[in-house]
Motif scaffolding. Structure first.
Motif: not given
Length: 384
Positions: A216-234
């Motif tokens: 849960i600590g890892e998921l809450l630390g996800v930043r929408y602009a830096e930590d999501i590959d919107y093309e490959r869904h990663i």
């Protein structure tokens, strides 16, 4: 801003306590004497060593409590750390066994707990004490080590069959453990929770926990602009120490996980639905209502959300149960143990094994399949 918070470990009249200081949002743990306020040097240096090793604040906090317990146990016996090295094998063995019994009886706590620590917890505490002694030996550059720790070797193989020898120190006086079987949650119950979620944020949170296996600590630390590959869904896990919501990746590690197209669609719906709030800060998960609306979502908020869902559905769930679900679902789908371990971010394969809830029925099924495939294995038909 500099603040100090005193956290007492052990009995109310304990000599040693654990303290924590916060400096620029960083937590520093140490052990000190309660009356004199003097810092106990070596245990506190060990805690700083753990911080420099990028271990999580919760892990260091737990270690600090354990060391305070052990020092109070030593104080009751009027012993010092160096005294242990002067003991022979049997005396050392009795000393550490007595510590386990002391813990098991609840003597380490100033609370009157109705539930005493189990054998697994007591053993884990002693293992941390042994790690501290090892650190102390290295720090003092002493040739002598604890006599009760015997050298053991374990041979492990990776997925392509390469052998690796692990050298470990072992103590033969640990309390007997029943064996750990982590609690998981079934898929139909996850569906039940999803249907009762109050908003798309809660749905996305549950889905990502189930599909990534992230803590849960890892998921809450996800930043929408830096930590999501919107093309490959990663989705990526990036280690940071400055997260506003104090979320943190364990073991200072980097990982990534691919999510399903259906979950990605709900993720995009959530971002669009709360776009103004999300774009006002850095984090994917934010408070969508209440006094802290628009601020990064914290772990306490996640557990409060799960308690609300439990009252509505009668289904008990936790982030760790969803992590166990991730591991077991992939095992049943044929993933190799090494892949599951890597996906979970485990350092030891033994930890991953504790996540897998293998039932007796499954063992019978695979046995039947094996015998059907290898009926003539022992040439029994020739004996009849």
């Amino acid at each position: 801003m500099y603040s100090v918070k005193e956290l007492e470990g052990g009995a109310e009249m304990a000599k040693y306590i654990m303290d924590m200081q916060i400096d620029k949002k960083e937590e520093f743990y140490f052990i000190r004497e309660k009356e004199s306020h003097d810092i106990v040097y070596l245990p506190s240096k060990y805690l700083m060593h753990k911080k420099r090793s990028k271990l999580s604040p919760n892990t260091i906090r737990r270690s600090a409590f354990i060391l305070s317990y052990y020092l109070n146990f030593m104080d009751e016996l009027e012993l010092h750390l160096d005294d242990i090295y002067q003991m022979n094998y049997m005396e050392q063995h009795e000393h550490f066994t007595d510590f386990l019994i002391w813990l098991q009886a609840g003597e380490h706590s100033r609370e009157d707990y109705s539930k005493l620590p189990n054998n697994e917890t007591c053993n884990a505490y002693l293992k941390e004490v042994f790690r501290f002694y090892t650190f102390m030996e290295q720090e003092n550059k002493q040739s002598e080590s604890l006599k009760v720790l015997s050298d053991t070797q374990m041979i492990v193989r990776n997925s392509i069959g390469l052998k690796r020898v692990l050298n470990r120190k072992n103590f033969r006086g640990y309390l007997k453990e029943k064996g750990h079987q982590g609690k998981t949650i079934e898929q139909d119950k996850i569906v039940g929770l999803l249907q009762e979620c109050a908003n798309s944020r809660d749905q996305v949170l549950l889905l990502l926990l189930a599909e990534t296996g992230f803590r849960i600590g890892e998921l809450l630390g996800v930043r929408y602009a830096e930590d999501i590959d919107y093309e490959r869904h990663i989705i990526y896990v990036n280690f940071r120490e400055d997260n506003e919501n104090r979320a943190r990746a364990k073991n200072a590690e980097f990982r990534r996980a691919k999510i399903s197209d259906a979950t990605f669609d709900i993720l995009m719906f959530y971002i669009e639905d709360y776009k103004e709030l999300i774009l006002g800060q850095e984090y994917l998960f934010i408070n969508v209502s209440g006094d802290y609306v628009g601020q990064p979502f914290k772990g306490s908020g996640v557990y409060a959300m799960l308690r609300r869902l439990e009252r509505k559905t009668g289904i008990k769930a936790s982030p760790h149960m969803l992590r166990h679900y991730f591991a077991n679902a992939r095992r049943k789908d044929g993933w190799k143990l090494e892949m599951i371990s890597q996906a979970l971010g485990h350092r030891n394969i033994e930890t991953t094994m504790k996540y897998l809830n293998i039932t007796e029925d499954e063992l019978i099924e695979v046995s039947d399949a094996f015998y059907n495939k290898h009926q003539a294995l022992y040439g029994v038909q020739n004996l009849l």
